[in-house]
Design a protein around this motif. Structure first.
Motif, mmCIF file in Angstrom:
data_model
loop_
_atom_site.group_PDB
_atom_site.id
_atom_site.type_symbol
_atom_site.label_atom_id
_atom_site.label_comp_id
_atom_site.label_asym_id
_atom_site.label_seq_id
_atom_site.Cartn_x
_atom_site.Cartn_y
_atom_site.Cartn_z
ATOM 1 N N MET A 1 0.849 -1.174 0.000
ATOM 2 C CA MET A 1 0.000 0.000 0.000
ATOM 3 C C MET A 1 0.890 1.232 0.000
ATOM 4 N N ASN A 2 0.389 2.256 -0.600
ATOM 5 C CA ASN A 2 1.134 3.506 -0.664
ATOM 6 C C ASN A 2 0.449 4.556 0.203
ATOM 7 N N ARG A 3 1.219 5.158 1.086
ATOM 8 C CA ARG A 3 0.649 6.243 1.883
ATOM 9 C C ARG A 3 0.375 7.402 0.931
ATOM 10 N N VAL A 4 -0.709 8.124 1.189
ATOM 11 C CA VAL A 4 -1.082 9.229 0.314
ATOM 12 C C VAL A 4 -1.392 10.464 1.137
ATOM 13 N N GLN A 5 -1.123 11.604 0.537
ATOM 14 C CA GLN A 5 -1.476 12.888 1.140
ATOM 15 C C GLN A 5 -2.987 13.054 1.011
ATOM 16 N N HIS A 6 -3.629 13.525 2.080
ATOM 17 C CA HIS A 6 -5.071 13.733 2.090
ATOM 18 C C HIS A 6 -5.333 15.188 2.464
ATOM 19 N N PRO A 7 -6.391 15.799 1.933
ATOM 20 C CA PRO A 7 -6.666 17.206 2.265
ATOM 21 C C PRO A 7 -6.786 17.497 3.754
ATOM 22 N N SER A 8 -7.159 16.495 4.546
ATOM 23 C CA SER A 8 -7.323 16.720 5.989
ATOM 24 C C SER A 8 -6.002 16.633 6.756
ATOM 25 N N ASN A 9 -4.908 16.170 6.117
ATOM 26 C CA ASN A 9 -3.644 16.016 6.844
ATOM 27 C C ASN A 9 -3.203 17.338 7.449
ATOM 28 N N ASN A 10 -2.805 17.261 8.726
ATOM 29 C CA ASN A 10 -2.381 18.469 9.434
ATOM 30 C C ASN A 10 -1.101 18.262 10.244
ATOM 31 N N ASP A 11 -0.401 17.142 9.992
ATOM 32 C CA ASP A 11 0.846 16.869 10.696
ATOM 33 C C ASP A 11 1.586 15.761 9.949
ATOM 34 N N VAL A 12 2.807 15.521 10.348
ATOM 35 C CA VAL A 12 3.624 14.452 9.758
ATOM 36 C C VAL A 12 4.332 13.728 10.897
ATOM 37 N N LEU A 13 4.283 12.401 10.859
ATOM 38 C CA LEU A 13 5.029 11.596 11.825
ATOM 39 C C LEU A 13 6.320 11.122 11.181
ATOM 40 N N GLY A 14 7.398 11.181 11.941
ATOM 41 C CA GLY A 14 8.675 10.630 11.500
ATOM 42 C C GLY A 14 8.973 9.362 12.279
ATOM 43 N N ALA A 15 10.124 8.808 12.029
ATOM 44 C CA ALA A 15 10.539 7.609 12.760
ATOM 45 C C ALA A 15 10.675 7.936 14.249
ATOM 46 N N PRO A 16 10.371 6.978 15.111
ATOM 47 C CA PRO A 16 10.544 7.206 16.548
ATOM 48 C C PRO A 16 12.008 7.483 16.898
ATOM 49 N N THR A 17 12.230 8.187 17.977
ATOM 50 C CA THR A 17 13.574 8.465 18.460
ATOM 51 C C THR A 17 14.341 7.154 18.651
ATOM 52 N N GLY A 18 15.542 7.101 18.127
ATOM 53 C CA GLY A 18 16.379 5.918 18.277
ATOM 54 C C GLY A 18 16.096 4.827 17.257
ATOM 55 N N TRP A 19 15.213 5.061 16.311
ATOM 56 C CA TRP A 19 14.857 4.063 15.301
ATOM 57 C C TRP A 19 16.065 3.729 14.433
ATOM 58 N N ASP A 20 16.297 2.459 14.175
ATOM 59 C CA ASP A 20 17.416 2.011 13.343
ATOM 60 C C ASP A 20 16.951 1.904 11.888
ATOM 61 N N GLN A 21 17.207 2.949 11.112
ATOM 62 C CA GLN A 21 16.789 2.980 9.706
ATOM 63 C C GLN A 21 17.461 1.876 8.887
ATOM 64 N N ALA A 22 18.660 1.450 9.289
ATOM 65 C CA ALA A 22 19.350 0.385 8.557
ATOM 66 C C ALA A 22 18.646 -0.956 8.731
ATOM 67 N N GLU A 23 18.063 -1.176 9.909
ATOM 68 C CA GLU A 23 17.379 -2.442 10.172
ATOM 69 C C GLU A 23 16.002 -2.487 9.505
ATOM 70 N N LEU A 24 15.261 -1.392 9.616
ATOM 71 C CA LEU A 24 13.934 -1.313 9.017
ATOM 72 C C LEU A 24 13.636 0.154 8.714
ATOM 73 N N PRO A 25 13.702 0.546 7.432
ATOM 74 C CA PRO A 25 13.467 1.957 7.088
ATOM 75 C C PRO A 25 12.066 2.421 7.501
ATOM 76 N N CYS A 26 11.994 3.655 7.977
ATOM 77 C CA CYS A 26 10.728 4.244 8.412
ATOM 78 C C CYS A 26 10.683 5.670 7.880
ATOM 79 N N GLY A 27 9.812 5.905 6.875
ATOM 80 C CA GLY A 27 9.711 7.226 6.267
ATOM 81 C C GLY A 27 8.664 8.092 6.943
ATOM 82 N N ALA A 28 8.594 9.334 6.479
ATOM 83 C CA ALA A 28 7.613 10.281 7.009
ATOM 84 C C ALA A 28 6.209 9.848 6.615
#
Length: 81
Positions: free
Chosen positions: A1-28
């Motif tokens: 599934m592809n995340r999509v921008q929606h007109p109601s979006n009012n914030d963005v979540l990033g990877a949690p603090t300390g997340w290991d992007q090399a082990e499992l990538p986590c995008g905005a």
């Protein structure tokens, strides 16, 4: 599934603090902060690609993955245009 921008979006979540992007990538993830009754909620919007849509139309199921040892309260639904 592809995340999509929606007109109601009012914030963005990033990877949690300390997340290991090399082990499992986590995008905005664009989100909508809202409420369900008196409870705060966060909504993200996803669209299946052609292969996923064909699988769903053939009886495939949607899977919800949560990283961790338990499942927080979640909801799945379909936005009807």
């Amino acid at each position: 599934m592809n995340r999509v921008q929606h007109p109601s979006n009012n914030d963005v979540l990033g990877a949690p603090t300390g997340w290991d992007q090399a082990e499992l990538p986590c995008g905005a993830l664009p989100i909508t902060r809202t409420n369900v009754g008196d409870l705060p909620a966060v909504v993200s919007y996803w669209r299946p690609d052609a292969e996923e849509l064909a699988a769903l139309n053939s009886g495939g199921a949607v899977r919800l993955w949560v990283v961790g040892a338990t499942m927080p309260p979640v909801m799945l639904d379909v936005e009807i245009a």
